[in-house]
Design a protein around this motif. Sequence first.
Motif, PDB file in Angstrom:
ATOM      1  N   LYS A 127     104.026   8.237 -41.862  1.00 15.30           N
ATOM      2  CA  LYS A 127     105.356   8.093 -42.442  1.00 15.30           C
ATOM      3  C   LYS A 127     106.096   7.036 -41.644  1.00 15.30           C
ATOM      4  N   VAL A 187     103.041   5.553 -50.803  1.00 17.59           N
ATOM      5  CA  VAL A 187     104.246   5.964 -51.507  1.00 17.59           C
ATOM      6  C   VAL A 187     105.324   4.917 -51.289  1.00 17.59           C
ATOM      7  N   ASN A 216     110.976   3.722 -57.947  1.00 13.79           N
ATOM      8  CA  ASN A 216     110.365   4.474 -59.047  1.00 13.79           C
ATOM      9  C   ASN A 216     109.658   3.571 -60.046  1.00 13.79           C
ATOM     10  N   PRO A 274     109.219   3.526 -52.207  1.00 14.78           N
ATOM     11  CA  PRO A 274     110.507   4.141 -52.545  1.00 14.78           C
ATOM     12  C   PRO A 274     111.003   3.835 -53.961  1.00 14.78           C
ATOM     13  N   HIS A 293     113.212   6.627 -41.821  1.00 17.83           N
ATOM     14  CA  HIS A 293     113.700   8.000 -41.863  1.00 17.83           C
ATOM     15  C   HIS A 293     114.406   8.414 -40.592  1.00 17.83           C
ATOM     16  N   SER A 319     105.181   6.073 -56.815  1.00 22.22           N
ATOM     17  CA  SER A 319     106.564   6.321 -56.428  1.00 22.22           C
ATOM     18  C   SER A 319     106.686   7.727 -55.842  1.00 22.22           C
ATOM     19  N   GLU A 320     107.806   7.990 -55.207  1.00 24.62           N
ATOM     20  CA  GLU A 320     108.071   9.332 -54.671  1.00 24.62           C
ATOM     21  C   GLU A 320     108.037  10.370 -55.785  1.00 24.62           C
ATOM     22  N   ASP A 321     108.560  10.004 -56.962  1.00 19.07           N
ATOM     23  CA  ASP A 321     108.590  10.934 -58.094  1.00 19.07           C
ATOM     24  C   ASP A 321     107.188  11.310 -58.561  1.00 19.07           C
ATOM     25  N   LEU A 365     104.507  11.489 -56.692  1.00 22.46           N
ATOM     26  CA  LEU A 365     103.733  12.132 -55.632  1.00 22.46           C
ATOM     27  C   LEU A 365     103.451  13.602 -55.915  1.00 22.46           C
ATOM     28  N   GLU A 366     104.448  14.356 -56.335  1.00 22.76           N
ATOM     29  CA  GLU A 366     104.246  15.795 -56.560  1.00 22.76           C
ATOM     30  C   GLU A 366     103.210  16.081 -57.636  1.00 22.76           C
ATOM     31  N   GLU A 419     106.596   3.698 -47.701  1.00 23.11           N
ATOM     32  CA  GLU A 419     107.252   4.531 -46.699  1.00 23.11           C
ATOM     33  C   GLU A 419     106.370   5.674 -46.217  1.00 23.11           C
TER      34      GLU A 419
END
Length: 169
Positions: A163, A119, A123, A121, A168, A144-146, A148-149, A101
């Motif tokens: 994106k 990334v 996990n 979606p 979205h 995963s999105e988790d 990324l940070e 995504e």
Amino acid sequence: MLEHLITSKTRLRMLLKFFLHPENSAYLRELANEFGDSTNAVRVELNRLAEAKLLRKEEAGNRIVYQANQDHAVFPSLKKLVRQSVQWDDLYAAAKRIGAEAIFLRESEKLKTFSYLLVHPSNTYSCFHRVEEKDHSLDLLVISEDELESVKAESQSCFLIWKDNERHA
């Protein structure tokens, strides 16, 4: 390739941010945070690119938002050069194929190179992927999105270049 032609890392990051996916827009502090640069360094390069009319700027509340000027005479050539330098067609095809995504560009200070983060979606979807073409290869890290940070926190510079707006919308 572009890093050998453009010696300003901040300017190179801006060209990648705005010309890989020209619909990208951003404001000064957002870019400084994504690039890991000072606001002054980012401001200097934004002003240079805006004075050259390569970027458009538009007021949005108390912010000035920048975006590639798609009406500039050199826009098509610059976009093509930037996209070729990062093998955009292969990168985008890989992202679509796995259902990513978003694509982030991560800079490694140790290796002085860029890598690509796709990334996903889910996990549970995390892997390293190499796209082999006849004259080059492309290394992709699917996260995963988790995740990324934490990857952003470990990187000198990590910023969004694409994106999937269909997801979205």
